[in-house]
Design a protein around this motif. Structure first.
Motif, PDB file in Angstrom:
ATOM      1  N   ALA A 142     -33.366 -28.970  31.780  1.00 33.90           N
ATOM      2  CA  ALA A 142     -33.501 -28.194  30.544  1.00 33.90           C
ATOM      3  C   ALA A 142     -32.158 -28.032  29.842  1.00 33.90           C
ATOM      4  N   LEU A 143     -31.156 -27.632  30.594  1.00 37.65           N
ATOM      5  CA  LEU A 143     -29.855 -27.355  29.992  1.00 37.65           C
ATOM      6  C   LEU A 143     -29.176 -28.623  29.493  1.00 37.65           C
ATOM      7  N   ARG A 144     -29.253 -29.685  30.238  1.00 42.41           N
ATOM      8  CA  ARG A 144     -28.495 -30.888  29.892  1.00 42.41           C
ATOM      9  C   ARG A 144     -29.242 -31.844  28.965  1.00 42.41           C
ATOM     10  N   HIS A 145     -30.577 -31.657  28.839  1.00 44.79           N
ATOM     11  CA  HIS A 145     -31.324 -32.641  28.059  1.00 44.79           C
ATOM     12  C   HIS A 145     -32.411 -32.053  27.170  1.00 44.79           C
ATOM     13  N   GLU A 146     -33.200 -31.103  27.656  1.00 46.71           N
ATOM     14  CA  GLU A 146     -34.485 -30.809  27.024  1.00 46.71           C
ATOM     15  C   GLU A 146     -34.498 -29.598  26.106  1.00 46.71           C
ATOM     16  N   LEU A 147     -33.694 -28.585  26.369  1.00 45.98           N
ATOM     17  CA  LEU A 147     -33.744 -27.401  25.522  1.00 45.98           C
ATOM     18  C   LEU A 147     -33.354 -27.755  24.090  1.00 45.98           C
ATOM     19  N   PRO A 148     -34.156 -27.368  23.097  1.00 42.31           N
ATOM     20  CA  PRO A 148     -33.742 -27.585  21.698  1.00 42.31           C
ATOM     21  C   PRO A 148     -32.597 -26.641  21.354  1.00 42.31           C
ATOM     22  N   LEU A 149     -31.465 -27.196  20.927  1.00 44.36           N
ATOM     23  CA  LEU A 149     -30.270 -26.406  20.656  1.00 44.36           C
ATOM     24  C   LEU A 149     -29.735 -26.729  19.270  1.00 44.36           C
ATOM     25  N   SER A 150     -29.345 -25.699  18.552  1.00 39.85           N
ATOM     26  CA  SER A 150     -28.842 -25.867  17.190  1.00 39.85           C
ATOM     27  C   SER A 150     -27.438 -26.459  17.194  1.00 39.85           C
ATOM     28  N   GLU A 151     -27.160 -27.281  16.187  1.00 41.61           N
ATOM     29  CA  GLU A 151     -25.811 -27.801  15.975  1.00 41.61           C
ATOM     30  C   GLU A 151     -25.038 -26.942  14.970  1.00 41.61           C
ATOM     31  N   GLU A 152     -25.675 -25.847  14.463  1.00 46.49           N
ATOM     32  CA  GLU A 152     -25.043 -25.014  13.441  1.00 46.49           C
ATOM     33  C   GLU A 152     -24.666 -23.630  13.945  1.00 46.49           C
ATOM     34  N   ILE A 153     -25.443 -23.073  14.852  1.00 46.24           N
ATOM     35  CA  ILE A 153     -25.133 -21.750  15.401  1.00 46.24           C
ATOM     36  C   ILE A 153     -25.227 -21.808  16.917  1.00 46.24           C
ATOM     37  N   GLU A 154     -24.503 -20.914  17.585  1.00 52.36           N
ATOM     38  CA  GLU A 154     -24.557 -20.855  19.033  1.00 52.36           C
ATOM     39  C   GLU A 154     -25.932 -20.365  19.487  1.00 52.36           C
ATOM     40  N   GLU A 155     -26.418 -20.948  20.571  1.00 52.33           N
ATOM     41  CA  GLU A 155     -27.685 -20.551  21.184  1.00 52.33           C
ATOM     42  C   GLU A 155     -27.398 -20.054  22.587  1.00 52.33           C
ATOM     43  N   GLY A 156     -28.344 -19.345  23.165  1.00 50.64           N
ATOM     44  CA  GLY A 156     -28.120 -18.861  24.519  1.00 50.64           C
ATOM     45  C   GLY A 156     -29.382 -18.331  25.160  1.00 50.64           C
ATOM     46  N   GLY A 157     -29.238 -17.913  26.397  1.00 49.38           N
ATOM     47  CA  GLY A 157     -30.384 -17.386  27.125  1.00 49.38           C
ATOM     48  C   GLY A 157     -29.972 -16.920  28.504  1.00 49.38           C
ATOM     49  N   PHE A 158     -30.945 -16.870  29.392  1.00 52.49           N
ATOM     50  CA  PHE A 158     -30.750 -16.288  30.715  1.00 52.49           C
ATOM     51  C   PHE A 158     -30.976 -17.345  31.800  1.00 52.49           C
ATOM     52  N   LEU A 159     -30.252 -17.189  32.885  1.00 53.21           N
ATOM     53  CA  LEU A 159     -30.398 -18.048  34.052  1.00 53.21           C
ATOM     54  C   LEU A 159     -31.115 -17.259  35.149  1.00 53.21           C
ATOM     55  N   VAL A 160     -32.170 -17.844  35.681  1.00 55.12           N
ATOM     56  CA  VAL A 160     -33.029 -17.179  36.661  1.00 55.12           C
ATOM     57  C   VAL A 160     -33.046 -18.008  37.934  1.00 55.12           C
ATOM     58  N   GLY A 161     -32.964 -17.340  39.075  1.00 61.84           N
ATOM     59  CA  GLY A 161     -32.973 -18.091  40.319  1.00 61.84           C
ATOM     60  C   GLY A 161     -32.875 -17.211  41.537  1.00 61.84           C
ATOM     61  N   ASN A 162     -32.132 -17.682  42.536  1.00 64.61           N
ATOM     62  CA  ASN A 162     -31.998 -16.987  43.816  1.00 64.61           C
ATOM     63  C   ASN A 162     -30.538 -16.907  44.211  1.00 64.61           C
ATOM     64  N   VAL A 163     -30.224 -15.881  44.976  1.00 69.14           N
ATOM     65  CA  VAL A 163     -28.868 -15.690  45.489  1.00 69.14           C
ATOM     66  C   VAL A 163     -28.922 -15.741  47.007  1.00 69.14           C
ATOM     67  N   HIS A 164     -27.977 -16.481  47.597  1.00 64.28           N
ATOM     68  CA  HIS A 164     -27.915 -16.624  49.052  1.00 64.28           C
ATOM     69  C   HIS A 164     -26.496 -16.342  49.528  1.00 64.28           C
TER      70      HIS A 164
END
Length: 345
Positions: free
Chosen positions: A203-225
Motif C-alpha cells: 500500500a505505502l510503496r505502490h497502491e495508496l493514491p497520493l497527491s503530488e500537490e499536498i502532503e497526505e498521511g494516515g495511521f500505521l496499524v499492527g503489532n508490537v513485540h
C-alpha cells in the motif's frame, strides 16, 4: 447560467471542486463557459468569440464566501486576479477581481441547485501552470465540542491515571517474515526495529493514491513485540496503512484533528484481533536524501502525540513515480532513523 460544464480533460483550465469539509475531489469545471456566462451577463453581450487572459496575484484571502453553500478557496495564497477580455484584436475589458467574486459566487449558485444537500465545498483554480500555486486543505472544524474551564483554586473531581499496558509478546525477526536481516542488520543500540508486512508495504510503496500537490498521511496499524533474543528491543510489525480522515494539509505540512484519531480507533476496532495503533505516516513532495528527513513540525507532532517508545513515524518521499519509505522513532531527545524491512507477499 443553468448547469455546470464538467470536464474529464485534466489539461483543461478550470476549477477543481471538492465536496464536504473532507474535500473529496468531485471533478473539474470547465472555466471558460463559466466566465463567458458571468461576464457576458455583466457586459450585456455574448462572448462566444472572446479570449480570456487571467493573471493571478499572490495576495492571500482566507475568508469564506458568504451564503449557502460555504465555499473555501484551496489555493488561498493567490486570491486575486486580473481578467482581460479580448475580442479579435480589441481589448474590451480589464479589471482586477477577487477569486471569491469571479469563481466562488457563480459556482455557489450552481452547486446550491445541483447539490442542495451539500453545504460545504472547496474550490481551486486548476490547469497547466496553476499547479505551481500551493494547494491547501484546511483541517475540518469539529462540532459538538466545549471548553471546560475550572475556577482558579477549585479542586477538580476528575482524576486521570495511566493504566499499565501488558508486556508485548516475544518474537524474532524470522517470525515476522525476515529470515536474514541482511545489510539492515541490527546494532546493539537499536532498541526499535520495524517490519512492514506485505499489505502495508504494498500500500505505502505502490497502491495508496497520493497527491503530488499536498502532503497526505494516515495511521500505521499492527503489532508490537519484544525481541526474543534482546528483550530490551521492540519489534514493530506494521500490518495495515490507513489513510487518515478529517485532516488538514498543504504542500509543506500535514495535520491530524481529534476526529482523525477517533475514526482511526474505530477502524482499528473493525479490523479486529490484537492490532493497535503503532504510529503514523505522511508524505514529502521531493526526493529522499540522507540529510532531508522529518521536518521540525513533523518532529513536534510525533513527540507530542505518539509518546510510546515503540510508536513510529513513516515517511514517504514522492519523486514522480518513485516512492521511498523510511521509518523514524523518538528516543526521548530526538528522532532517529530506524532499521526496517519490507516483507514481500
Amino acid at each position: 447560467m443553468s448547469s455546470i460544464a464538467w470536464t474529464d480533460d485534466r489539461e483543461t483550465v478550470g476549477i477543481d471542486l471538492y465536496r464536504t469539509d473532507d474535500y473529496v475531489l468531485q471533478g473539474r469545471v470547465d472555466l471558460f463557459p463559466l466566465l463567458r456566462s458571468v461576464f457576458g451577463e455583466a457586459l450585456g453581450r455574448p462572448l462566444d468569440d472572446a479570449l480570456f487572459a487571467l493573471s493571478f496575484h499572490q495576495v492571500a484571502d482566507l475568508r469564506e464566501s458568504s451564503g449557502d453553500p460555504v465555499m473555501v478557496n484551496l489555493r488561498p495564497s493567490h486570491s486575486y486576479l486580473t481578467i482581460r477580455i479580448l475580442v479579435g484584436d480589441r481589448l474590451i475589458y480589464r479589471h482586477p477581481h477577487s477569486v471569491r467574486e469571479v469563481f466562488a459566487r457563480p459556482l455557489q449558485r450552481l452547486l446550491g441547485t445541483a447539490f442542495p444537500d451539500d453545504k460545504h465545498w472547496g474550490y481551486a483554480p486548476a490547469g497547466p501552470g496553476l499547479e505551481k500555486i500551493s494547494l491547501e486543505r484546511p483541517a475540518p472544524r469539529m462540532e459538538g465540542t466545549i471548553d471546560v474551564r475550572l475556577r482558579r483554586g477549585r479542586t477538580s473531581r476528575l482524576n486521570l491515571e495511566e493504566v499499565a499496558e501488558p508486556e508485548p509478546p516475544p518474537a524474532r525477526l524470522a517470525d515476522l517474515g525476515v529470515p536474514e536481516p541482511g545489510e539492515n542488520g541490527l546494532r546493539a543500540e537499536d532498541d526499535v526495529a520495524v517490519v512492514f508486512g506485505p499489505e502495508a508495504g504494498k500500500a505505502l510503496r505502490h497502491e495508496l493514491p497520493l497527491s503530488e500537490e499536498i502532503e497526505e498521511g494516515g495511521f500505521l496499524v499492527g503489532n508490537v513485540h519484544r525481541d526474543a533474543d534482546h528483550p530490551e528491543r521492540y519489534l514493530v510489525e506494521v500490518v495495515h496503512a490507513l489513510p487518515a480522515e478529517r485532516t488538514g494539509a498543504s504542500m509543506l505540512q500535514f495535520t491530524f484533528t481529534g476526529e482523525s484519531f477517533l475514526r482511526a480507533n474505530d477502524a482499528v476496532h473493525r479490523l479486529g484481533g490484537d492490532l493497535q495503533l503503532v504510529g503514523w505516516y505522511h508524505t514529502h513532495l521531493f526526493p529522499a536524501t540522507e540529510r532531508l528527513g522529518l521536518s521540525s513540525s513533523d518532529v513536534e507532532l510525533h513527540s507530542r502525540t505518539f509518546r510510546r517508545r515503540w510508536q513510529i513515524a513513516g515517511l514517504l518521499n514522492l519523486d514522480g513515480g518513485e516512492r521511498v519509505l523510511r521509518a523514524y522513532g523518538w528516543d526521548g531527545r530526538k528522532m532517529r532513523r530506524l532499521p526496517q524491512w519490507v516483507v514481500d507477499g
